[in-house]
Design a protein around this motif. Structure first.
Motif, short mmCIF file in Angstrom:
data_model
loop_
_atom_site.label_atom_id
_atom_site.label_comp_id
_atom_site.label_asym_id
_atom_site.label_seq_id
_atom_site.Cartn_x
_atom_site.Cartn_y
_atom_site.Cartn_z
N LYS A 28 -5.79 26.58 7.55
CA LYS A 28 -5.82 26.86 6.14
C LYS A 28 -7.38 26.88 5.53
O LYS A 28 -7.93 25.92 5.86
N THR A 29 -7.51 27.64 4.67
CA THR A 29 -8.94 27.48 3.94
C THR A 29 -8.65 27.27 2.54
O THR A 29 -8.29 28.08 1.67
N PRO A 30 -8.81 25.73 2.26
CA PRO A 30 -8.56 25.74 0.69
C PRO A 30 -9.64 25.88 -0.22
O PRO A 30 -10.79 26.44 0.37
N LEU A 31 -9.35 25.92 -1.50
CA LEU A 31 -10.43 26.52 -2.45
C LEU A 31 -11.42 25.39 -2.46
O LEU A 31 -12.71 25.73 -2.66
N PHE A 32 -11.17 24.26 -2.35
CA PHE A 32 -12.17 23.04 -2.41
C PHE A 32 -12.04 22.44 -0.95
O PHE A 32 -11.05 22.14 -0.46
N ASP A 33 -13.16 22.02 -0.37
CA ASP A 33 -13.23 21.44 0.95
C ASP A 33 -12.95 20.01 0.54
O ASP A 33 -12.66 19.39 -0.50
N PHE A 34 -12.72 19.12 1.67
CA PHE A 34 -12.05 17.60 1.57
C PHE A 34 -12.93 16.90 0.65
O PHE A 34 -12.68 16.19 -0.68
N ALA A 68 2.38 -0.12 -6.43
CA ALA A 68 1.97 -0.62 -5.55
C ALA A 68 0.77 -1.16 -5.76
O ALA A 68 0.08 -1.14 -6.86
N ASP A 69 0.19 -2.03 -5.00
CA ASP A 69 -1.12 -2.81 -5.29
C ASP A 69 -2.51 -1.78 -4.82
O ASP A 69 -3.42 -2.23 -5.38
N ARG A 70 -2.02 -1.10 -3.71
CA ARG A 70 -3.11 0.03 -3.51
C ARG A 70 -2.45 1.10 -3.29
O ARG A 70 -1.39 1.12 -2.64
N VAL A 71 -3.54 2.26 -3.55
CA VAL A 71 -2.83 3.53 -3.45
C VAL A 71 -3.79 4.23 -2.65
O VAL A 71 -5.09 4.35 -2.94
N VAL A 72 -3.46 4.92 -1.41
CA VAL A 72 -4.42 5.73 -0.83
C VAL A 72 -3.69 7.27 -0.92
O VAL A 72 -2.76 7.63 -0.67
N VAL A 73 -4.56 8.10 -1.60
CA VAL A 73 -4.54 9.53 -1.72
C VAL A 73 -4.78 10.35 -0.46
O VAL A 73 -6.04 9.93 0.07
N GLY A 74 -3.90 10.77 0.26
CA GLY A 74 -4.09 11.44 1.52
C GLY A 74 -4.41 13.16 1.13
O GLY A 74 -3.25 13.43 0.78
N VAL A 75 -5.36 13.41 1.45
CA VAL A 75 -5.79 14.76 1.32
C VAL A 75 -5.75 15.58 2.51
O VAL A 75 -6.34 15.21 3.50
N GLY A 76 -4.66 16.44 2.46
CA GLY A 76 -4.36 17.54 3.94
C GLY A 76 -5.72 18.08 4.10
O GLY A 76 -5.94 19.01 3.15
N VAL A 77 -5.83 18.14 5.40
CA VAL A 77 -7.10 19.11 5.84
C VAL A 77 -6.46 19.60 7.12
O VAL A 77 -6.24 18.85 8.00
N ALA A 130 -15.18 22.26 -12.16
CA ALA A 130 -15.31 22.91 -10.57
C ALA A 130 -14.55 24.28 -10.48
O ALA A 130 -15.15 24.79 -9.90
N LEU A 131 -13.41 24.30 -11.19
CA LEU A 131 -12.74 25.54 -11.07
C LEU A 131 -13.59 26.68 -11.62
O LEU A 131 -13.67 27.73 -11.30
N ILE A 189 0.95 -1.04 0.06
CA ILE A 189 -0.03 -0.03 -0.10
C ILE A 189 0.76 1.32 0.05
O ILE A 189 1.77 1.37 0.80
N ALA A 190 0.69 2.06 -1.14
CA ALA A 190 1.64 3.31 -1.02
C ALA A 190 0.49 4.55 -0.63
O ALA A 190 -0.66 4.44 -1.07
N TYR A 191 1.15 5.52 0.06
CA TYR A 191 0.36 6.71 0.62
C TYR A 191 1.05 7.79 -0.24
O TYR A 191 2.05 7.89 -0.13
N PHE A 192 -0.19 8.54 -0.89
CA PHE A 192 0.36 9.66 -1.92
C PHE A 192 -0.28 10.78 -1.09
O PHE A 192 -1.53 11.25 -1.34
N PRO A 193 0.58 11.65 -0.23
CA PRO A 193 -0.19 12.97 0.26
C PRO A 193 0.03 14.00 -0.25
O PRO A 193 0.80 14.34 -1.31
N GLY A 194 -0.98 14.91 -0.10
CA GLY A 194 -1.12 16.26 -0.61
C GLY A 194 -2.07 17.02 -0.27
O GLY A 194 -3.01 16.63 0.30
N SER A 195 -2.01 18.43 -0.60
CA SER A 195 -3.15 19.21 -0.59
C SER A 195 -4.15 19.03 -1.82
O SER A 195 -5.48 19.20 -1.42
N PHE A 196 -3.68 18.88 -2.98
CA PHE A 196 -4.67 18.37 -4.12
C PHE A 196 -5.74 19.54 -4.24
O PHE A 196 -6.89 19.08 -4.29
N ASP A 197 -5.28 20.76 -4.19
CA ASP A 197 -6.30 21.99 -4.01
C ASP A 197 -5.72 22.92 -5.23
O ASP A 197 -5.14 23.95 -4.97
N PRO A 198 -6.02 22.56 -6.53
CA PRO A 198 -6.84 21.58 -7.10
C PRO A 198 -5.91 20.37 -7.57
O PRO A 198 -4.71 20.44 -7.68
#
Length: 171
Positions: free
Chosen positions: A47-53, A34-43, A162-163, A9-18
């Protein structure tokens, strides 16, 4: 999918905004290693992101679907604290970090060293950005979108829509 001793399992973190085509390129690479990837969206509360989680999670999934990535092996989860803690909670053995150019490397190496000390069981894997997406940053995409410029070369169709809606002129 049956779990084996080699299940990664790979963990791919970031804000992803957008979520950009650069992120999508790295996600495709993650799915190759990786067999599975979890995208970790920073909350982060400060911070006030453009898009919520929920919006960012939906855009990650929609982008992956548009580009026909294997979404059965994809998870999207929020994280609030340390990346290593979130990665361990997700069952990951790998943290994925994208590297655009040599300027990114010193910071990423420093972070990998700190994360390796905090969580020795996690391996940081650097993936190079493809030449076609290397120059794309979320900050620049947000700036272009806010000025109603053409963002289609930098994001998937769902993200572009969305943008455009977020920055549409009020009637």
């Amino acid at each position: 999918m049956e779990k084996s001793a080699f299940y990664r399992i790979a963990y791919f973190p970031g804000s992803f905004d957008p979520f950009t085509l650069g992120h999508l390129d790295l996600l495709a690479q993650c799915l190759n290693v990786a067999d599975r990837v979890v995208v970790g969206v920073g909350v982060h509360p400060g911070k006030t992101p453009l898009f919520d989680f929920d919006e960012r999670a939906a855009l990650v999934r929609q982008s992956a679907e548009e580009f026909e990535l294997d979404t059965t092996r994809l998870g999207v989860e929020p994280f609030r604290g340390l990346v290593v803690d979130a990665a361990q909670e997700a069952g990951a053995s790998i943290i994925i970090r994208g590297v655009r150019d040599a300027n990114d490397l010193p910071y990423e190496m420093q972070m990998a060293g700190m994360n390796g000390t905090l969580a020795p069981g996690l391996q940081t894997v650097f993936l190079p950005a493809s030449p076609e997406t290397r120059f794309i940053t979320g900050t620049l995409v947000r700036q272009i979108a806010s000025m109603r410029g053409n963002i289609e070369p930098f994001v998937s169709a769902p993200v572009a829509q969305a943008l455009e809606q977020r920055f549409a002129k009020p009637n």
